[in-house]
Design an enzyme around this catalytic site. Structure first.
Site, PDB file in Angstrom:
ATOM      1  N   MET A  49       0.861  -1.190   0.000  1.00 27.47           N
ATOM      2  CA  MET A  49       0.000   0.000   0.000  1.00 27.47           C
ATOM      3  C   MET A  49       0.885   1.222   0.000  1.00 27.47           C
ATOM      4  SD  MET A  49      -2.986  -1.025  -0.016  1.00 27.47           S
ATOM      5  CE  MET A  49      -2.926  -2.693  -0.581  1.00 27.47           C
ATOM      6  N   CYS A  50       0.804   2.063  -0.965  1.00 28.56           N
ATOM      7  CA  CYS A  50       1.915   2.955  -1.016  1.00 28.56           C
ATOM      8  C   CYS A  50       1.862   3.955  -2.148  1.00 28.56           C
ATOM      9  CB  CYS A  50       3.178   2.148  -1.210  1.00 28.56           C
ATOM     10  SG  CYS A  50       3.239   0.711  -0.179  1.00 28.56           S
TER      11      CYS A  50
END
Lengths: 298, 444, 226
Positions: A1-2
């Site tokens: 997630m990023c």
């Protein structure tokens, strides 16, 4: 997630600005990942020489002693440059494996971030602005680079859990998403002798590509295989010594924007990351298609 | 002369693996070709609050005097970012249940009961009705993958917004409301054709993952002027990670629903085989909050199988700030009441086992859109019954808290508990009764 | 003129939203959006807002009455859950354009990426270029008009929305089928194209797609489509 950013310079005149442009792109993505940040920068390197990037959490760790021990054991001339918690050693390409063994056996507190003729990886916990400053990334020259800012999902917030992950010479991978079969893949790869530093799903993806390429695939072919074997949600941006690739899973709902001009190819998790690139107004801007391998080479 | 002896036979034994119920289900599947869809939560026995006991006070701890020495029950939800947090008199809220799954009268009764008791009620996967807004002092508006009836006016007239990522009955799954319940009014609210099976999506249509969720929360806050608390509701799947990510994404409140939590309709296989028991979810979620320095700053609401004041007190002792009830509230209104036994039998079931809520034939008039059946539930009376029940649970929780020497129910701690079974001790991370042993806990 | 380089997002949105409670400024411009999220969301007044540059996620989200023009490209979820009014994107739109929209008109003059019109509930969407994969997924109501091509899985699990495509369709999703273009559809399309300012397209160049309605009530013989 990023948040992911990537920049591949087609025009050599962009190379001196690569670190600065990449740093600004990454800082723009800070909201997407508050836990850690990292960059891989590919420089030109020197023929017959290779680089090992090391990390040590102790700022007073004795780099000179390490260099002396390696010089003694390998008979190589070794140049060492310190940047924050990291250090880059430059030595003869033929001595990398021997040096690596010595590092593992005798200097376990120094952890290998990357090896290769061109790649250097810098990563730490904290926000991108702090991380790029700590390593003076804005001052770096390079042919291409990849940056990542992480919102950890299931694995620990540590330096080693930060992206990029490098599991082979001059290779790196960053990931936005969440794999769903990485534990089985990790076991398969471990049986083949690959080793893992973290519980991170993204490291498994990196090692998977390394394994494919060790078996003779080029990066494009390895990414095609990943579509078949890796399950879950992913946008990958990967680097090799002279190449830059992008792959999204078949569902493709993690964001990805690309831009290309005569001078560069750029990737951002959001358009925001691209707005300050030179000539972005005239760039071809698009979203990469699902299950489609994108690949550029110098 | 030989006499014929009766033949001695082995007693017939029904297989435990292939029990009568299992065999009947195999035959049903073979006959119909569709999996069992039903309402409610997990029916199997799983480790639960029943397996915990409070220690109470004696010589080493001093109890509070019942009825005279005050034991507060109030709770404030949404203190992190919202300009207007929710103030509740009791730590028990009413969970989201949709108009569509429930009748308009039932929704009104829930609003009335919650308001009398000083707590909140919640919309569901079908939009906000006038009945529930009008009769709910504090109303939480659910923001769901389907977005049925979603509109900015209702968003603004809600008191809090609950972004539903999942629910305990079906973490990772969507819903299925069969055509019988899609009446004209339900169809209109949901922009669907009347009478069709409504398939709810399992993911939100315009974001995936915590990094995108953070931006979605920003949008909801910008639309509502940063006034309303934003809750994030997750099913009990990976409570440690999900709680941490909800906090990182910017939640004011985390709602954590264990596998006993009900649903209007989904596959039985989902209800019984996906997700963790409520008891097993609380401590990992609290640990995530504590590690982020957010325990009691981001409030934790726990749901799934809460029935009594003892359950409330135990959930709070394990670290929750409040609990939420759904199935129990329906029972309080009259769901599965034995006085309708004849009608339950006509539907092929019995009072206490009726779970075909999706079929809309509820004799108690709660999980239905049939006007005649729905008229059986008087919203005023129903509201009163719910308020009574909430009051009893609150008194029970206070009784326990006083016995443990607490002047506020939030001061209950895990150390006030012991466990009756090794399983419960391991899940709740409290010692097995009579020992100081917490299974799986590394010695300090 | 509001400048995001100088004024915080919250203040800009508050100023625009305040027009719902009475205001006399009908024209607004926003400079330096630089991909900012949640810009011009929750508006509820017949005002015109022009954004000079590209926006991030959810620009024009839940719009009512207002006309929001993005003089640039739009990020994910532009005009999500729009109720009424107009959102016009001069450039491209990212994924989820017009998601769950319940009314109004979204015009994309460039291309729209994946999941355009996902779960749409009454909005009209007109795209001059192409749309990406999984567009009009579970689309319930409203009209999606595409002058270019449509990607894989168009209209998967569609309900009653109408889809009009001038170019090619890579593939149709489950329960989506080509349908006859009747006079009322041509008239509807003519109106939508005119509304959206697509003067160079003629209704008879389009094909219509919609629900085959085979998944509306469960049937065991369709189980493979689930």
């Amino acid at each position: 997630m990023c948040g992911i950013v990537g920049l591949f310079a087609k025009d050599k005149r962009l190379e001196p600005q690569l670190g600065a442009l990449l740093s600004d792109m990454l800082i723009t993505m800070s909201d997407r990942g508050p836990d850690s940040a990292g960059v891989a920068v590919y420089g030109h390197g020197h023929d017959g020489r290779a680089k090992i990037t090391l990390q040590n959490g102790d700022p007073d760790a004795d780099l000179d002693a390490l260099v002396a021990a390696l010089r003694h054991a390998t008979g190589e001339t070794i140049a060492a440059t310190r940047r924050g918690t990291h250090a880059v050693l430059e030595l003869g390409a033929g001595a990398v494996n021997a040096a690596r063994r010595i590092l593992i056996d005798r200097f376990a507190e120094w952890r290998v971030m990357s090896t290769g003729g061109a790649i250097e990886i810098y990563k730490e916990v904290g926000l991108p602005a702090r991380v790029v400053e700590a390593f003076d990334v804005p001052g770096m020259t390079g042919t291409h680079g990849i940056g990542h800012t992480r919102m950890a999902t299931e694995s620990a917030v540590t330096t080693h859990g930060a992206h990029p992950f490098s599991t082979g010479a001059d290779e790196c991978l960053v990931h936005n998403g969440s794999l769903s079969n990485h534990n089985n893949i990790r076991r398969d790869l471990a049986r083949k002798g690959l080793t893992f530093e973290t519980e991170n799903d993204s490291e498994v993806a990196a090692a998977y590509l390394t394994d494919r390429m060790n078996d003779g695939a080029d990066l494009g072919q390895a990414l095609e295989c990943a579509l078949r074997d890796l399950d879950g949600f992913f946008t990958f941006v990967v680097g090799t010594r002279d190449g830059f690739g992008v792959l999204r899973d078949p569902i493709a709902c993690k964001p990805a924007v690309m831009a290309e001009t005569d001078r560069f190819v750029a990737f951002g998790s959001e358009y925001r990351a691209l707005v300050d690139l030179p000539g972005i107004e005239g760039a071809r801007v698009w979203e990469p298609e699902p299950a489609t391998v994108y690949f550029w080479r110098h | 002369m030989s006499q014929a002896r009766p033949k001695v036979r082995t007693e017939p034994v029904q297989s435990a693996t292939f029990s009568k119920a299992v065999n009947a289900e195999i035959r049903r599947a073979a006959e119909t070709g569709i999996y069992d869809i039903r309402g409610g939560g997990s029916k199997r026995r799983v480790p639960h609050f029943d397996d915990l006991l409070f220690l109470g006070a004696s010589i080493s701890r001093y109890p509070l005097e019942g009825y005279r020495e005050k034991c507060a029950t109030n709770v404030t939800l949404g203190t992190r970012f919202a300009k207007t947090p929710i103030e509740l008199a009791i730590p028990i809220t009413i969970a989201g249940m949709s108009f569509g799954a429930l009748s308009a009268q039932a929704k009104e009764a829930l609003g009335r009961g919650a308001t009398i008791a000083g707590t909140s009620t919640t919309t569901g996967d079908g939009g906000m009705t006038e009945e529930e807004r009008g009769h709910s002092k504090t109303l939480v508006y659910q923001y769901l993958p389907s977005r049925y009836g979603m509109n900015p006016d209702d968003l603004r007239r809600a008191d809090a917004i609950e972004v539903v990522v999942g629910q305990g009955a079906k973490p990772g799954g969507g819903g299925m409301l069969l055509g019988q319940k899609i009446t004209d009014r339900v169809a209109e609210m949901r922009d669907l054709p009347k009478g069709i099976d409504q398939r709810s999506a399992c993911r939100h249509p315009d974001w995936t993952g915590p990094d995108d969720l953070e931006i979605k929360i920003l949008e909801l806050r910008e639309i509502t002027g940063w006034e309303k608390p934003i809750y994030i509701k997750v099913g009990g799947a990976r409570p440690y990670f999900d709680t941490a990510l909800a906090v990182k994404a910017g939640a004011d409140v985390v709602v954590l629903d264990g596998m006993q939590g009900g649903t209007a309709a989904t596959q039985d296989v989902f209800i019984e085989h996906v997700g963790q028991p409520t008891l097993a979810c609380i401590r990992p979620a609290v640990r995530a909050l504590q590690e982020l320095g957010m325990h009691r700053k981001v409030q934790l609401v726990v749901s799934g199988g809460i029935r009594t004041g003892a359950d409330v007190a135990k959930a709070l002792a394990l670290g929750a700030d409040a609990v939420s009830i759904g199935t129990a509230a329906m029972v309080a209104l009259g769901d599965n009441d034995p006085r309708y036994e004849d009608e339950y039998r006509a539907l092929g079931t019995t009072a206490g086992a009726y779970d075909d809520w999706h079929e809309g034939q509820d004799p108690a008039g709660i999980s239905t859109q049939d006007a005649e059946l729905a008229a059986r539930l008087d919203p005023v009376l129903g509201g009163r019954r719910l308020a009574n029940y909430l009051g009893v649970m609150t008194l029970e929780a206070q009784t326990i808290a006083r016995a443990c020497g607490k002047s506020h129910v939030h001061n209950l701690e895990p150390e006030d508990l012991c466990a009756l079974t090794i399983e419960a001790a391991a899940m709740a991370r409290v010692p097995l009764a009579g020992t100081d042993w917490i299974p799986g806990q590394t010695p300090i | 003129m509001l400048d995001l380089a100088q004024t915080p997002l919250r203040d800009i949105n508050a100023a625009l939203q305040a027009q719902a409670r009475g205001g006399n400024r009908t024209r607004w411009e926003i400079a330096n959006p630089r991909g900012s999220h949640a810009l011009a969301v929750g508006l509820d007044a017949p005002i015109e807002v022009t954004i000079r540059g590209s926006t991030g996620y959810y620009c024009g989200g839940m719009n009512k009455q207002a006309t929001v023009r993005i003089a640039g490209s739009a990020g994910p979820g532009v005009a999500e859950n729009m109720m009424s009014g107009r959102v016009i994107v001069d450039g491209d739109a990212s994924q989820y354009a017009g998601a769950t929209g319940r009314g109004g008109l979204l015009v994309v003059n460039g291309n729209a990426a994946s999941r355009c019109g996902i779960s749409m509930k009454g909005i009209d969407i007109v795209v001059r270029g192409n749309i990406g994969h999984s567009s009009a997924f579970m689309a319930q109501k409203g009209n999606l008009v595409v002058l270019g091509d449509a990607g894989e899985g168009l209209g998967d699990s569609i309900y009653e929305a109408r889809l009009f495509v001038r170019g090619t369709v890579s593939s149709l999703g489950a329960d989506c089928t080509e349908k006859e273009m009747r006079p009322e559809h041509l008239a509807l399309l003519d109106r939508l194209l005119k509304d959206a300012g697509m003067d160079d397209a003629r209704p008879d160049q389009f094909r219509r797609y919609g629900s085959a309605r085979t998944l509306y009530n469960f049937n065991i013989d369709n189980a493979s489509a689930y």
